[in-house]
Design a protein around this motif. Structure first.
Motif, mmCIF file in Angstrom:
data_model
loop_
_atom_site.group_PDB
_atom_site.id
_atom_site.type_symbol
_atom_site.label_atom_id
_atom_site.label_comp_id
_atom_site.label_asym_id
_atom_site.label_seq_id
_atom_site.Cartn_x
_atom_site.Cartn_y
_atom_site.Cartn_z
ATOM 1 N N VAL A 1 0.852 -1.180 0.000
ATOM 2 C CA VAL A 1 0.000 0.000 0.000
ATOM 3 C C VAL A 1 0.892 1.235 0.000
ATOM 4 N N ASN A 2 0.809 2.023 -1.052
ATOM 5 C CA ASN A 2 1.590 3.256 -1.138
ATOM 6 C C ASN A 2 0.682 4.459 -0.913
ATOM 7 N N ILE A 3 1.016 5.255 0.098
ATOM 8 C CA ILE A 3 0.245 6.461 0.394
ATOM 9 C C ILE A 3 0.810 7.590 -0.461
ATOM 10 N N THR A 4 0.094 7.953 -1.494
ATOM 11 C CA THR A 4 0.534 9.085 -2.307
ATOM 12 C C THR A 4 -0.218 10.313 -1.789
ATOM 13 N N SER A 5 -1.170 10.811 -2.525
ATOM 14 C CA SER A 5 -1.930 11.993 -2.142
ATOM 15 C C SER A 5 -2.774 12.373 -3.334
ATOM 16 N N MET A 6 -3.819 13.193 -3.100
ATOM 17 C CA MET A 6 -4.432 13.820 -4.275
ATOM 18 C C MET A 6 -3.365 14.679 -4.953
ATOM 19 N N GLY A 7 -2.321 15.038 -4.181
ATOM 20 C CA GLY A 7 -1.190 15.777 -4.732
ATOM 21 C C GLY A 7 -0.337 14.968 -5.687
ATOM 22 N N GLY A 8 -0.650 13.680 -5.846
ATOM 23 C CA GLY A 8 0.010 12.874 -6.869
ATOM 24 C C GLY A 8 -0.725 12.936 -8.193
ATOM 25 N N LYS A 9 -1.847 13.673 -8.211
ATOM 26 C CA LYS A 9 -2.646 13.819 -9.422
ATOM 27 C C LYS A 9 -2.858 15.290 -9.807
#
Length: 279
Positions: free
Chosen positions: A131-139
């Motif tokens: 499970v990788n926690i990215t962010s809406m900031g990854g989009k």
């Protein structure tokens, strides 16, 4: 340990999303190792059956030792939650390259290295969930967030490629894209932008972004970290988890607007939201 007990490793577990995730997985019956640099901040998790472990995602020997300890004690790793990370904001011209590199070391290379270390064990089991926690900031992008967004875009790309690579071994890769969450993240990001862009040519933007990140209204609207913990619990428990979960304040609508609006219209919207002057 029983033969059917599953083992989870959660990084950045001393507070916020990591702590909430560790508690949710422990409640779901996992043997949970909560990893962070400051083990003393996780002592309270022991009462929930969670095992604190010292781990610095920028220090390779500590990652190797941590994974080996888990294998020695349990013989397996079923879930890896790459949550450790932080937000470093500031104008591209202002942010020292050492800080930019450290942002990548924590948010990207630490997650990638830990993934490398657990994969041989997951492949041996023919099962596992990363499970990788990215962010809406990854989009999406926001003013003065270049280096933070760059790390999250990178982790999204790594996750997509990894998902294809490990599918033949029965391993799932899951991306979690939180929106605004009530954690220490916003305060750290605000402090970072003030440190580098509160004076000079970018000061109007820097101060506006810092004020937006640390405002009381932003915190009030943000979702609790427990929401992300529950989402991760649901995802790792699913037989066929979704590849992405966008959850938390603003995540779905902001990603949607980024995808459908023309670039300059989206830019203008972000300037209005953060109070950044257009000229």
């Amino acid at each position: 340990m029983t033969a059917t007990t599953k083992v989870a490793l959660v990084t950045g577990a001393s507070s916020g999303i990591g702590e909430a995730t560790a508690l949710e997985l422990a409640d779901a019956g996992y043997t949970v190792y909560a990893a962070a640099r400051r083990v003393e901040r996780m002592e309270h998790l022991k009462s929930s059956g969670i095992r604190p472990i010292s781990m610095d995602v920028t220090d390779d020997p500590s990652l190797i030792a941590g994974v080996q300890q888990i294998i020695d004690e349990t013989g397996r790793i079923d879930v890896l939650v790459n949550n450790a990370g932080y937000g470093s904001y500031g104008a591209v011209e202002d942010v020292p390259m050492e800080e930019a590199r450290y942002q990548f070391d924590v948010n990207v290379f630490g997650a990638a290295r830990l993934t490398q270390l657990v994969l041989p064990h997951m492949r041996g089991q023919r099962s596992g969930k990363i499970v990788n926690i990215t962010s809406m900031g990854g989009k999406v992008h926001t003013p003065l967030g270049a280096w933070y967004h760059a790390t999250k875009f990178a982790l999204e790309a790594i996750s997509d490629c990894l998902r294809v690579e490990v599918k033949p071994f029965g391993i799932d890769v899951i991306i979690i894209e939180p929106g605004g969450i009530k954690t220490e993240w916003a305060g750290i990001a605000a402090d970072k932008v003030r440190a580098v862009s509160s004076e000079g040519p970018y000061a109007p933007q820097g101060n506006a972004v810092a004020n937006s990140l640390s405002s009381e209204s932003t915190q009030k609207r943000s979702s609790p970290p427990e929401l992300i913990g529950r989402t991760i619990r649901k995802a790792v428990g699913a037989r066929k988890p979704r590849t992405r979960y966008a959850v938390g304040f603003g995540a779905k609508p902001i990603i949607f607007m980024h995808d459908v609006l023309p670039d300059r219209t989206y830019d203008a919207m972000m300037r209005r939201v953060t109070g950044v002057p257009s000229s």
